[in-house]
Write an enzyme that holds these catalytic residues in place. Structure first.
Site, PDB file in Angstrom:
ATOM      1  N   PHE A 182       0.837  -1.199   0.000  1.00 39.17           N
ATOM      2  CA  PHE A 182       0.000   0.000   0.000  1.00 39.17           C
ATOM      3  C   PHE A 182       0.871   1.248   0.000  1.00 39.17           C
ATOM      4  CE2 PHE A 182       0.766  -0.817   4.485  1.00 39.17           C
ATOM      5  CZ  PHE A 182       0.947   0.440   5.039  1.00 39.17           C
ATOM      6  N   CYS A 183       0.261   2.354  -0.453  1.00 39.40           N
ATOM      7  CA  CYS A 183       0.917   3.659  -0.476  1.00 39.40           C
ATOM      8  C   CYS A 183      -0.169   4.713  -0.357  1.00 39.40           C
ATOM      9  CB  CYS A 183       1.758   3.830  -1.744  1.00 39.40           C
ATOM     10  SG  CYS A 183       0.814   3.649  -3.278  1.00 39.40           S
ATOM     11  N   THR A 184       0.134   5.941  -0.678  1.00 33.72           N
ATOM     12  CA  THR A 184      -0.836   7.023  -0.471  1.00 33.72           C
ATOM     13  C   THR A 184      -2.056   6.888  -1.373  1.00 33.72           C
ATOM     14  OG1 THR A 184       1.036   8.455   0.013  1.00 33.72           O
ATOM     15  CG2 THR A 184      -1.098   9.517  -0.288  1.00 33.72           C
TER      16      THR A 184
END
Length: 261
Positions: A182-184
């Site tokens: 996951f990331c922003t």
């Protein structure tokens, strides 16, 4: 006073007229008085722009009129004022730099998991097959320090180009688990998931839409803290409210910081 609409969007799609597209987008954003950052590369487009609701949605309609961006999905949030100081439209080698040319998301993305399903897995402590879920944060260390999922793996990378080496070093930690990168907003974890598949880690998923989509759809369940964003708001809480009132110079003045998601 009318609130400012902020959108984040990206799409991996072949673009062979990047220089011409840059000029078209520069003219359109100027016409609509938008501010933010747009990166265009051969591999796709990555953007974060803000303005009045009518102007932002008009810009999205303009983009989607191009068949390459017809299904472009945008994540929306609001702010009391304009979080960017200027409008930058740049041609880059990659829309998110990984320095790993073999990774071509436009030719096929890694499997994803939606926010509601991930929340259910985290609630029950395992995925639907009974495997433990390993949340893998693909963001830079300073971003992680603002907030992340409970128990997330954080390799303390300082830039995304360090991620491939970090995977090689720590891959044994991921064995036997369902890995959710996951990331922003989704762009980094999309490349990360493809890379991990290519390295033989088969049970890897990407969080569709990243943290911001998760906040939008299920709130802050299993998430601690806030999410750093790449504009003057600095970070957003799980209800998508801005943490900072002023403009963060770090995000607004550096286009390579301001566009990572």
């Amino acid at each position: 006073m009318q609130e400012t609409l902020n959108i984040a969007a990206y799409k991996f799609v072949p673009i062979d007229d990047a220089a011409e597209l840059r000029e078209t987008l520069r003219a359109k954003t100027h016409e609509l008085d938008l501010k933010g950052t747009i990166l265009v590369a051969q591999e796709g487009i990555n953007l974060f722009v803000a303005g009045t609701p009518d102007s932002v949605r008009g810009f999205l309609a303009f983009l989607r009129a191009d068949p390459r961006f017809a299904d472009l999905e945008a994540k929306e949030s609001w702010s009391a004022s304009q979080p960017f100081r200027r409008m930058l439209v740049k041609v880059k080698r990659e829309i998110i730099r990984m320095d790993h040319p073999a990774i071509q998301p436009a030719t096929g993305r890694a499997p994803g998991v939606d926010a509601a399903t991930l929340k259910r897995w985290l609630d029950q402590g395992h995925d639907d097959a009974g495997k433990p879920v390993a949340m893998l944060d693909t963001r830079n260390a300073f971003e992680v320090d603002y907030g992340t999922f409970e128990g997330a793996i954080d390799w303390r990378i300082h830039k995304f180009t360090e991620f491939p080496k970090a995977v090689q070093k720590h891959r044994d930690e991921l064995a036997g688990k369902t890995v959710v990168s996951f990331c922003t907003g989704g762009i980094r974890c999309e490349k990360a998931a493809i890379l991990m598949h290519e390295l033989g880690l088969d049970n890897v998923l990407q969080l569709d839409g990243g943290i911001l989509k998760y906040f939008e759809e299920v709130g802050g369940a299993h998430y601690q803290g806030e999410c750093f964003v790449f504009d003057g708001r600095e970070s957003l809480s799980p209800d998508l409210k801005a943490r900072a009132n002023g403009v963060s110079a770090r995000a607004s003045e550096d286009p390579d910081i301001a566009i990572k998601r």
